[in-house]
Scaffold this motif. Structure first.
Motif, PDB file in Angstrom:
ATOM      1  N   GLN A 132      23.053   0.617 -11.398  1.00 51.40           N
ATOM      2  CA  GLN A 132      21.973   1.277 -11.948  1.00 51.40           C
ATOM      3  C   GLN A 132      20.785   0.938 -11.000  1.00 51.40           C
ATOM      4  O   GLN A 132      20.324  -0.334 -10.691  1.00 51.40           O
ATOM      5  CB  GLN A 132      21.602   0.520 -13.269  1.00 51.40           C
ATOM      6  N   VAL A 133      20.280   2.008 -10.137  1.00 56.45           N
ATOM      7  CA  VAL A 133      19.341   1.887  -9.177  1.00 56.45           C
ATOM      8  C   VAL A 133      17.694   2.013  -9.856  1.00 56.45           C
ATOM      9  O   VAL A 133      17.637   3.046 -10.352  1.00 56.45           O
ATOM     10  CB  VAL A 133      19.534   2.726  -8.123  1.00 56.45           C
ATOM     11  N   ILE A 134      16.935   1.137  -9.425  1.00 53.80           N
ATOM     12  CA  ILE A 134      15.638   1.292 -10.222  1.00 53.80           C
ATOM     13  C   ILE A 134      14.539   0.881  -9.174  1.00 53.80           C
ATOM     14  O   ILE A 134      14.670   0.130  -8.426  1.00 53.80           O
ATOM     15  CB  ILE A 134      15.492   0.146 -11.353  1.00 53.80           C
ATOM     16  N   TYR A 135      13.659   1.901  -8.925  1.00 52.24           N
ATOM     17  CA  TYR A 135      12.782   1.842  -7.953  1.00 52.24           C
ATOM     18  C   TYR A 135      11.398   1.053  -8.577  1.00 52.24           C
ATOM     19  O   TYR A 135      11.135   1.592  -9.632  1.00 52.24           O
ATOM     20  CB  TYR A 135      12.367   3.001  -7.491  1.00 52.24           C
ATOM     21  N   LEU A 136      10.817   0.145  -8.034  1.00 52.09           N
ATOM     22  CA  LEU A 136       9.641  -0.579  -8.458  1.00 52.09           C
ATOM     23  C   LEU A 136       8.367  -0.189  -7.630  1.00 52.09           C
ATOM     24  O   LEU A 136       8.465  -0.846  -6.648  1.00 52.09           O
ATOM     25  CB  LEU A 136       9.853  -2.012  -8.944  1.00 52.09           C
ATOM     26  N   ASP A 137       7.164   0.325  -7.768  1.00 52.30           N
ATOM     27  CA  ASP A 137       6.027   0.315  -7.167  1.00 52.30           C
ATOM     28  C   ASP A 137       5.174  -1.178  -7.552  1.00 52.30           C
ATOM     29  O   ASP A 137       4.907  -1.394  -8.767  1.00 52.30           O
ATOM     30  CB  ASP A 137       5.254   1.735  -7.397  1.00 52.30           C
ATOM     31  N   HIS A 138       5.107  -1.751  -6.532  1.00 51.00           N
ATOM     32  CA  HIS A 138       4.252  -3.064  -6.919  1.00 51.00           C
ATOM     33  C   HIS A 138       2.932  -2.702  -7.407  1.00 51.00           C
ATOM     34  O   HIS A 138       2.363  -1.735  -7.305  1.00 51.00           O
ATOM     35  CB  HIS A 138       4.152  -3.785  -5.576  1.00 51.00           C
ATOM     36  N   ARG A 139       2.466  -3.775  -8.103  1.00 48.09           N
ATOM     37  CA  ARG A 139       1.268  -3.584  -8.563  1.00 48.09           C
ATOM     38  C   ARG A 139       0.031  -3.264  -7.560  1.00 48.09           C
ATOM     39  O   ARG A 139       0.297  -3.908  -6.397  1.00 48.09           O
ATOM     40  CB  ARG A 139       0.645  -5.122  -9.246  1.00 48.09           C
ATOM     41  N   GLY A 140      -0.808  -2.351  -7.817  1.00 47.96           N
ATOM     42  CA  GLY A 140      -1.670  -1.971  -6.808  1.00 47.96           C
ATOM     43  C   GLY A 140      -1.279  -0.913  -5.649  1.00 47.96           C
ATOM     44  O   GLY A 140      -2.084  -0.350  -4.863  1.00 47.96           O
ATOM     45  N   GLY A 151       0.623  -1.161   0.050  1.00 51.03           N
ATOM     46  CA  GLY A 151      -0.018  -0.131  -0.061  1.00 51.03           C
ATOM     47  C   GLY A 151       0.718   1.240   0.067  1.00 51.03           C
ATOM     48  O   GLY A 151       0.104   2.555  -0.129  1.00 51.03           O
ATOM     49  N   LEU A 152       2.176   0.928   0.027  1.00 53.48           N
ATOM     50  CA  LEU A 152       3.033   2.241   0.220  1.00 53.48           C
ATOM     51  C   LEU A 152       3.656   2.407  -1.444  1.00 53.48           C
ATOM     52  O   LEU A 152       3.261   1.865  -2.384  1.00 53.48           O
ATOM     53  CB  LEU A 152       4.105   2.152   1.071  1.00 53.48           C
ATOM     54  N   ASP A 153       4.998   2.922  -1.355  1.00 56.91           N
ATOM     55  CA  ASP A 153       5.567   3.257  -2.616  1.00 56.91           C
ATOM     56  C   ASP A 153       7.082   3.253  -2.450  1.00 56.91           C
ATOM     57  O   ASP A 153       7.657   3.368  -1.417  1.00 56.91           O
ATOM     58  CB  ASP A 153       4.914   4.525  -3.386  1.00 56.91           C
ATOM     59  N   HIS A 154       7.866   3.692  -3.521  1.00 53.02           N
ATOM     60  CA  HIS A 154       9.030   3.620  -3.655  1.00 53.02           C
ATOM     61  C   HIS A 154       9.878   4.767  -2.843  1.00 53.02           C
ATOM     62  O   HIS A 154      11.124   4.740  -2.647  1.00 53.02           O
ATOM     63  CB  HIS A 154       9.628   3.314  -4.782  1.00 53.02           C
ATOM     64  N   ILE A 211       2.448   8.282  -2.511  1.00 56.41           N
ATOM     65  CA  ILE A 211       1.302   7.870  -3.101  1.00 56.41           C
ATOM     66  C   ILE A 211       0.790   6.456  -2.551  1.00 56.41           C
ATOM     67  O   ILE A 211       1.508   5.564  -2.723  1.00 56.41           O
ATOM     68  CB  ILE A 211       1.133   7.829  -4.456  1.00 56.41           C
ATOM     69  N   THR A 212       0.088   6.378  -1.681  1.00 47.31           N
ATOM     70  CA  THR A 212      -0.498   5.360  -1.115  1.00 47.31           C
ATOM     71  C   THR A 212      -1.796   4.627  -1.412  1.00 47.31           C
ATOM     72  O   THR A 212      -2.788   5.435  -2.208  1.00 47.31           O
ATOM     73  CB  THR A 212      -0.530   5.386   0.473  1.00 47.31           C
ATOM     74  N   ASN A 213      -2.114   3.398  -1.131  1.00 49.85           N
ATOM     75  CA  ASN A 213      -3.352   2.721  -1.517  1.00 49.85           C
ATOM     76  C   ASN A 213      -3.560   1.723  -0.154  1.00 49.85           C
ATOM     77  O   ASN A 213      -3.241   0.631  -0.317  1.00 49.85           O
ATOM     78  CB  ASN A 213      -3.457   2.056  -2.747  1.00 49.85           C
ATOM     79  N   PRO A 214      -4.351   2.314   0.740  1.00 45.83           N
ATOM     80  CA  PRO A 214      -4.420   1.669   2.119  1.00 45.83           C
ATOM     81  C   PRO A 214      -5.324   0.191   1.785  1.00 45.83           C
ATOM     82  O   PRO A 214      -5.208  -0.712   2.518  1.00 45.83           O
ATOM     83  CB  PRO A 214      -5.319   2.317   3.065  1.00 45.83           C
ATOM     84  N   GLU A 215      -5.956   0.152   0.655  1.00 50.38           N
ATOM     85  CA  GLU A 215      -6.804  -0.977   0.488  1.00 50.38           C
ATOM     86  C   GLU A 215      -6.075  -2.212   0.132  1.00 50.38           C
ATOM     87  O   GLU A 215      -6.532  -3.358   0.597  1.00 50.38           O
ATOM     88  CB  GLU A 215      -7.914  -0.739  -0.764  1.00 50.38           C
ATOM     89  N   VAL A 216      -5.092  -2.062  -0.519  1.00 50.18           N
ATOM     90  CA  VAL A 216      -4.087  -3.236  -0.690  1.00 50.18           C
ATOM     91  C   VAL A 216      -3.486  -3.821   0.268  1.00 50.18           C
ATOM     92  O   VAL A 216      -3.548  -4.978   0.865  1.00 50.18           O
ATOM     93  CB  VAL A 216      -3.074  -2.911  -1.654  1.00 50.18           C
ATOM     94  N   LEU A 217      -3.106  -2.894   1.552  1.00 49.48           N
ATOM     95  CA  LEU A 217      -2.780  -3.281   2.796  1.00 49.48           C
ATOM     96  C   LEU A 217      -3.873  -3.876   3.488  1.00 49.48           C
ATOM     97  O   LEU A 217      -3.600  -5.050   3.875  1.00 49.48           O
ATOM     98  CB  LEU A 217      -2.291  -1.898   3.536  1.00 49.48           C
ATOM     99  N   PHE A 218      -4.798  -3.541   3.757  1.00 51.58           N
ATOM    100  CA  PHE A 218      -6.224  -4.076   4.483  1.00 51.58           C
ATOM    101  C   PHE A 218      -6.313  -5.544   3.610  1.00 51.58           C
ATOM    102  O   PHE A 218      -6.460  -6.408   4.367  1.00 51.58           O
ATOM    103  CB  PHE A 218      -7.201  -3.343   4.442  1.00 51.58           C
ATOM    104  N   HIS A 219      -6.535  -5.733   2.535  1.00 48.94           N
ATOM    105  CA  HIS A 219      -6.822  -6.752   1.812  1.00 48.94           C
ATOM    106  C   HIS A 219      -5.682  -7.863   2.103  1.00 48.94           C
ATOM    107  O   HIS A 219      -5.952  -9.114   2.422  1.00 48.94           O
ATOM    108  CB  HIS A 219      -6.584  -6.574   0.290  1.00 48.94           C
ATOM    109  N   PHE A 220      -4.397  -7.620   2.074  1.00 48.91           N
ATOM    110  CA  PHE A 220      -3.311  -8.646   2.044  1.00 48.91           C
ATOM    111  C   PHE A 220      -3.213  -8.813   3.689  1.00 48.91           C
ATOM    112  O   PHE A 220      -3.195  -9.980   3.944  1.00 48.91           O
ATOM    113  CB  PHE A 220      -2.065  -7.879   1.799  1.00 48.91           C
ATOM    114  N   ALA A 221      -3.359  -7.975   4.539  1.00 50.03           N
ATOM    115  CA  ALA A 221      -3.021  -8.025   5.913  1.00 50.03           C
ATOM    116  C   ALA A 221      -4.127  -8.926   6.400  1.00 50.03           C
ATOM    117  O   ALA A 221      -4.145  -9.673   7.524  1.00 50.03           O
ATOM    118  CB  ALA A 221      -2.963  -6.826   6.519  1.00 50.03           C
ATOM    119  N   ALA A 222      -5.512  -8.999   5.856  1.00 52.69           N
ATOM    120  CA  ALA A 222      -6.539  -9.615   6.582  1.00 52.69           C
ATOM    121  C   ALA A 222      -6.608 -11.108   5.687  1.00 52.69           C
ATOM    122  O   ALA A 222      -7.453 -12.087   6.068  1.00 52.69           O
ATOM    123  CB  ALA A 222      -8.041  -8.931   6.177  1.00 52.69           C
TER     124      ALA A 222
END
Length: 257
Positions: free
Chosen positions: A33-41, A15-18, A167-178
């Motif tokens: 070479q440093v590359i930052y990846l924001d996970h799907r969702g 639910g967070l970002d890079h 840029i956050t998406n709390p829903e993905v945290l709640f989904h995964f944590a539950a």
């Protein structure tokens, strides 16, 4: 023109970002070479849908991301939840990864251990607030957790400007944590990892206790991994002891295999 290794950074959460890696990790561009990846969702990536918010999918996404960029044998570093994704990727695609760095992460959830460490660091109220969130993750329990428990992750707090950029998406945290986080167990598959693996842990980490990293090391094949323990550090060791942490990362990135 000099060829440099590629370092792919997998942030925590979910639910967070890079931005949790920036600007601290920018100087590593001197050796990789440093590359930052924001996970799907997460973050700036496509939101997708909850049926795709799984460790298997996120692990496969790392492979697909690298293939899309033409990256071969990358060094993949995952922190916290990102470490879970890194282990999923490395066990599902063991021939693809060049090196692996697992920082402040867990291969399975041990809630009693986590709650005990929270109580040791913050007392009974902190333990109960953490218990309420991790057993019932959602909008009702998150505010108290963020206010009371989150600040105890590290002795050195994160730059407020970096937090404001996230840029956050709390829903993905709640989904995964539950859901999957309550049952996942990567330990039985860690024997599939045969690349050099650096495991990093803070002895004061309450959410991914140092015993979790010891468990990861024990499950890796002999002579594949090594554990670096940071005695006076919490969840993100590079915040509490940056000089040692980044010297260690630079040496591991540049070491010949």
């Amino acid at each position: 023109m000099l060829e440099r290794p590629t370092l792919v950074l997998l942030h925590g959460g979910p639910g967070l970002d890079h931005t949790s890696f920036r600007p601290e990790f920018s100087p590593l561009s001197e050796v990789a070479q440093v590359i930052y990846l924001d996970h799907r969702g997460n973050g700036r990536s496509e939101r997708s849908s909850p049926d795709h918010w799984t460790l298997a999918q996120w692990g496969d996404d790392v492979r697909g991301f690298c293939e899309a960029l033409g990256l071969e044998r990358p060094i993949v570093m995952g922190h916290s939840f990102g470490g879970m994704v890194a282990m999923s990727y490395a066990t599902r695609h063991p021939a693809h990864v060049g090196k692996l760095i697992l920082a402040g992460t867990s291969a399975r959830r041990n809630l009693p251990r986590m709650l005990e460490r929270f109580e040791q660091i913050g007392g009974a109220t902190v333990r109960e607030t953490a218990r309420q969130f991790w057993t019932q993750p959602g909008p009702a329990t998150a505010p108290a957790y963020l206010q009371t428990v989150w600040p105890l992750y590290n002795r050195t707090q994160r730059d407020p400007q970096a937090t404001s950029r996230a840029i956050t998406n709390p829903e993905v945290l709640f989904h995964f944590a539950a859901g999957e986080q309550t049952t996942y167990n990567l330990v039985p598959d860690l024997h599939k990892i045969h690349c050099p693996t650096l495991v990093i842990g803070g002895a004061l980490d309450p959410v991914c206790p140092i015993e979790d990293q010891e468990e990861i090391l024990a499950a890796l094949p002999e002579r594949v991994g090594r554990l670096e323990r940071f005695e006076n550090c919490g969840h993100s060791v590079w915040r509490d002891e940056p000089q040692r942490a980044f010297e260690l990362l630079r040496a591991f990135i540049t070491a010949r295999t």
